[in-house]
Enzyme design. Structure first.
Site, PDB file in Angstrom:
ATOM      1  N   CYS A  90       0.352  -0.275  10.248  1.00 23.67           N
ATOM      2  CA  CYS A  90      -0.201  -1.228   9.289  1.00 23.67           C
ATOM      3  C   CYS A  90       0.818  -2.189   8.667  1.00 23.67           C
ATOM      4  O   CYS A  90       1.801  -1.765   8.069  1.00 23.67           O
ATOM      5  CB  CYS A  90      -0.933  -0.474   8.187  1.00 23.67           C
ATOM      6  SG  CYS A  90      -1.845  -1.617   7.119  1.00 23.67           S
ATOM      7  N   CYS A 147     -17.079  -8.396   5.025  1.00 19.86           N
ATOM      8  CA  CYS A 147     -16.334  -7.141   4.850  1.00 19.86           C
ATOM      9  C   CYS A 147     -15.090  -7.397   4.007  1.00 19.86           C
ATOM     10  O   CYS A 147     -14.273  -8.254   4.364  1.00 19.86           O
ATOM     11  CB  CYS A 147     -15.882  -6.602   6.205  1.00 19.86           C
ATOM     12  SG  CYS A 147     -17.214  -6.451   7.394  1.00 19.86           S
ATOM     13  N   ARG A 199     -18.014  -2.156  17.670  1.00 24.99           N
ATOM     14  CA  ARG A 199     -17.351  -3.447  17.414  1.00 24.99           C
ATOM     15  C   ARG A 199     -16.061  -3.598  18.205  1.00 24.99           C
ATOM     16  O   ARG A 199     -15.184  -2.728  18.152  1.00 24.99           O
ATOM     17  CB  ARG A 199     -17.057  -3.615  15.926  1.00 24.99           C
ATOM     18  CG  ARG A 199     -16.359  -4.959  15.654  1.00 24.99           C
ATOM     19  CD  ARG A 199     -16.181  -5.252  14.180  1.00 24.99           C
ATOM     20  NE  ARG A 199     -17.448  -5.269  13.512  1.00 24.99           N
ATOM     21  CZ  ARG A 199     -17.704  -4.618  12.376  1.00 24.99           C
ATOM     22  NH1 ARG A 199     -16.755  -3.929  11.795  1.00 24.99           N
ATOM     23  NH2 ARG A 199     -18.888  -4.669  11.833  1.00 24.99           N
ATOM     24  N   CYS A 230       0.608   4.533   7.041  1.00 27.80           N
ATOM     25  CA  CYS A 230      -0.023   4.333   8.356  1.00 27.80           C
ATOM     26  C   CYS A 230       0.914   3.473   9.232  1.00 27.80           C
ATOM     27  O   CYS A 230       1.208   2.328   8.894  1.00 27.80           O
ATOM     28  CB  CYS A 230      -1.375   3.638   8.195  1.00 27.80           C
ATOM     29  SG  CYS A 230      -2.396   4.378   6.896  1.00 27.80           S
ATOM     30  N   CYS A 289     -19.190   2.832   8.565  1.00 28.10           N
ATOM     31  CA  CYS A 289     -18.467   2.088   9.598  1.00 28.10           C
ATOM     32  C   CYS A 289     -17.183   2.879   9.833  1.00 28.10           C
ATOM     33  O   CYS A 289     -16.359   2.999   8.931  1.00 28.10           O
ATOM     34  CB  CYS A 289     -18.159   0.678   9.104  1.00 28.10           C
ATOM     35  SG  CYS A 289     -17.076  -0.244  10.214  1.00 28.10           S
ATOM     36  N   CYS A 299     -19.855  -5.099   3.156  1.00 28.36           N
ATOM     37  CA  CYS A 299     -19.081  -3.945   3.622  1.00 28.36           C
ATOM     38  C   CYS A 299     -17.766  -3.938   2.861  1.00 28.36           C
ATOM     39  O   CYS A 299     -17.231  -5.012   2.555  1.00 28.36           O
ATOM     40  CB  CYS A 299     -18.815  -4.074   5.124  1.00 28.36           C
ATOM     41  SG  CYS A 299     -17.747  -2.751   5.754  1.00 28.36           S
ATOM     42  N   CYS A 359       0.842  -1.197   0.000  1.00 28.59           N
ATOM     43  CA  CYS A 359       0.000   0.000   0.000  1.00 28.59           C
ATOM     44  C   CYS A 359       0.879   1.250   0.000  1.00 28.59           C
ATOM     45  O   CYS A 359       1.877   1.309   0.720  1.00 28.59           O
ATOM     46  CB  CYS A 359      -0.907  -0.007   1.234  1.00 28.59           C
ATOM     47  SG  CYS A 359      -2.017   1.407   1.290  1.00 28.59           S
TER      48      CYS A 359
HETATM   49  N1  SAM Z   1      -6.652   0.719   3.000  1.00 30.42           N
HETATM   50  C1  SAM Z   1      -7.911   0.991   3.549  1.00 30.42           C
HETATM   51  C2  SAM Z   1      -7.891   2.110   4.536  1.00 30.42           C
HETATM   52  O1  SAM Z   1      -6.921   2.292   5.258  1.00 30.42           O
HETATM   53  O2  SAM Z   1      -8.885   2.842   4.608  1.00 30.42           O
HETATM   54  C3  SAM Z   1      -8.585  -0.207   4.155  1.00 30.42           C
HETATM   55  C4  SAM Z   1      -7.828  -1.244   4.947  1.00 30.42           C
HETATM   56  S1  SAM Z   1      -7.144  -0.742   6.514  1.00 30.42           S
HETATM   57  C5  SAM Z   1      -6.133  -2.110   6.902  1.00 30.42           C
HETATM   58  C6  SAM Z   1      -8.489  -0.752   7.656  1.00 30.42           C
HETATM   59  C7  SAM Z   1      -8.222  -0.417   9.098  1.00 30.42           C
HETATM   60  O3  SAM Z   1      -7.565  -1.497   9.749  1.00 30.42           O
HETATM   61  C8  SAM Z   1      -7.340   0.773   9.416  1.00 30.42           C
HETATM   62  O4  SAM Z   1      -7.997   1.991   9.292  1.00 30.42           O
HETATM   63  C9  SAM Z   1      -6.961   0.489  10.854  1.00 30.42           C
HETATM   64  O5  SAM Z   1      -7.872   1.131  11.736  1.00 30.42           O
HETATM   65  C10 SAM Z   1      -7.070  -1.030  10.981  1.00 30.42           C
HETATM   66  N2  SAM Z   1      -5.744  -1.626  11.250  1.00 30.42           N
HETATM   67  C11 SAM Z   1      -4.732  -1.770  10.378  1.00 30.42           C
HETATM   68  N3  SAM Z   1      -3.646  -2.287  10.967  1.00 30.42           N
HETATM   69  C12 SAM Z   1      -3.967  -2.496  12.267  1.00 30.42           C
HETATM   70  C13 SAM Z   1      -3.252  -2.999  13.400  1.00 30.42           C
HETATM   71  N4  SAM Z   1      -1.983  -3.372  13.314  1.00 30.42           N
HETATM   72  N5  SAM Z   1      -3.889  -3.073  14.578  1.00 30.42           N
HETATM   73  C14 SAM Z   1      -5.190  -2.673  14.682  1.00 30.42           C
HETATM   74  N6  SAM Z   1      -5.900  -2.190  13.652  1.00 30.42           N
HETATM   75  C15 SAM Z   1      -5.310  -2.088  12.459  1.00 30.42           C
HETATM   76 FE1  SF4 Z   2      -2.823   1.184   3.382  1.00 32.84          FE
HETATM   77 FE2  SF4 Z   2      -2.824  -0.049   5.706  1.00 32.84          FE
HETATM   78 FE3  SF4 Z   2      -3.057   2.593   5.635  1.00 32.84          FE
HETATM   79 FE4  SF4 Z   2      -5.097   1.032   4.766  1.00 32.84          FE
HETATM   80  S1  SF4 Z   2      -4.316   1.191   6.848  1.00 32.84           S
HETATM   81  S2  SF4 Z   2      -4.237   2.871   3.779  1.00 32.84           S
HETATM   82  S3  SF4 Z   2      -3.926  -0.673   3.917  1.00 32.84           S
HETATM   83  S4  SF4 Z   2      -1.269   1.416   4.965  1.00 32.84           S
END
Ligand code: SAM
Ligand code: SF4
Ligand code: DTB
Length: 351
Positions: A64, A101, A264, A61, A192, A132, A57
């Site tokens: 992630c 989802c 949730r 973040c 959500c 979702c 990606c």
């Molecule tokens: N890429 C899209 C986005 O960020 O909007 C969708 C997928 S993203 C993985 C969805 C959510 O997963 C993130 O907004 C975050 O809140 C949650 N998430 C990701 N990594 C995580 C982690 N290590 N622990 C807890 N929640 C996590």
């Molecule tokens: Fe990409 Fe992960 Fe951020 Fe979603 S949460 S935008 S998958 S880096």
């Protein structure tokens, strides 16, 4: 505050902080009282997640595993074929999930990918499940197309407070996220939206984050509260653990601020024992992800969840219970749109 108060959208930070600072038992009692006014306290909504496009990606973040900025050892995958997604949805339905989802590691969907995604929505929906998706930022047109295909919910998280946000993500802004949420609402889908606790944020950030959600023009129908899963290779891999009671308090305050939303108990249950999860349900959590994988990280085995539900006398929420919400949501959307038009009219008149 009395538990009979009307639904509000004008919370101040000090009011929210005051809730967080209450004695634990008082806070939980209040949350459970509010919960019982709107929900069957022994029902929990069950959703299953699938990563339809994994890794690489472009966003940064810091929590992630799927960000291309960090080396987390994750194998990246292309967009899954529609048939494979439908197969997984069917299996999830058979194990008792009512919502499927689908998540993609994108900044936003491309023109090339969108038709496949729309097809997934149509086919999963035709199985009789709620749908979702979480695909990153959406334009108004993309949101409209997804809604037209029959997508019920769009997940897009604020993740934390506005002031802590820049410490966690630099490649898109808080306002970008609010804009996407606005586009999802205008398209008539359910929202959500939640966040992650335990990213090194302060008490004030958890309060600020919930205040943002509760002060949206319409409360998100679904509010995922994630506990950070510390992924080796990400900048947050060694962040200090959050006091578990602070996590429970966050659930309780979410329940009080957004009485009609499903809250949730989202990522992080692998690191929680049964007692901790029971406290979260007591605090008003009434939805979980079910199935042994979230998007890429581990989640409790379905068997363990079935045992936990049995021990606590919890039943999975049937699909029909959330149907009533649909009319209410449609009504709210139309009210918000009317208010918006009135505001535009007002701005134009004063220009
Ligand atoms: N890429 C899209 C986005 O960020 O909007 C969708 C997928 S993203 C993985 C969805 C959510 O997963 C993130 O907004 C975050 O809140 C949650 N998430 C990701 N990594 C995580 C982690 N290590 N622990 C807890 N929640 C996590
Ligand atoms: Fe990409 Fe992960 Fe951020 Fe979603 S949460 S935008 S998958 S880096
Ligand atoms: C949300 O708030 N949590 C889910 C869902 N929305 C998409 C995702 C959790 C992801 C946890 C890390 C992983 O599995 O990669």
């Amino acid at each position: 505050m009395s538990s009979t108060n009307a639904i509000r959208h004008d919370w101040t930070l000090s009011e929210v902080r005051e809730l967080f600072e209450r004695p634990f038992n008082d806070l939980l009692f209040e949350a459970q009282t509010v919960h019982r006014q709107h929900f069957d306290p022994n029902e929990v909504q069950v959703s299953t997640l699938l990563s339809i496009k994994t890794g690489a990606c472009p966003e940064d973040c810091m929590y992630c595993p799927q960000s291309g900025h960090y080396n987390t050892g994750l194998e990246k995958e292309k967009l899954l074929e529609v048939e494979k997604v439908v197969e997984q949805a069917r299996a999830a339905k058979e194990t008792g999930a009512t919502r499927f989802c689908m998540g993609a590691a994108w900044r936003s969907p491309t023109k090339k990918d969108l038709p496949y995604v729309l097809d997934m929505v149509r086919q999963v929906k035709s199985l009789g499940m709620e749908t979702c998706m979480t695909l990153g930022m959406l334009t108004e047109d993309q949101a409209d197309e997804l809604a037209e295909a029959g997508l019920d919910y769009y997940n897009h998280n604020l993740d934390t407070s506005e002031r802590y946000y820049n410490h966690i993500i630099t490649t898109r802004t808080y306002q970008d996220r609010l804009d996407t949420l606005d586009n999802v609402r205008k398209a008539g889908m359910k929202v959500c939206c939640g966040g992650i606790m335990g990213m090194g944020e302060e008490d004030e950030d958890r309060a600020g984050f919930l205040m943002q959600l509760a002060n949206l023009p319409v409360h998100p129908e679904s509010v995922p509260i994630n506990q950070l899963i510390k992924i080796p290779g990400t900048p947050l891999e060694e962040v200090e653990d959050l006091d578990p009671f602070e996590f429970v308090r966050t659930i309780a305050v979410a329940r009080i601020l957004m009485p009609k939303s499903h809250v949730r108990l989202s990522a992080g249950r692998e690191d929680m024992n049964d007692q901790m999860q029971a406290l979260c349900f007591m605090a008003g959590a009434n939805s979980i992800f079910y199935g042994d994988t979230l998007l890429t990280a581990d989640n409790p085995e379905a068997d363990a969840d079935r045992r936990l539900f049995r021990r606590l006398g919890i039943r999975p929420e049937p699909l029909s219970t959330n149907r009533d919400d649909a009319d209410e949501a449609a009504e709210l959307v139309s009210r918000v749109e009317k208010e918006r038009q009135a505001q535009l009219f007002y701005d134009a008149a004063n220009a």
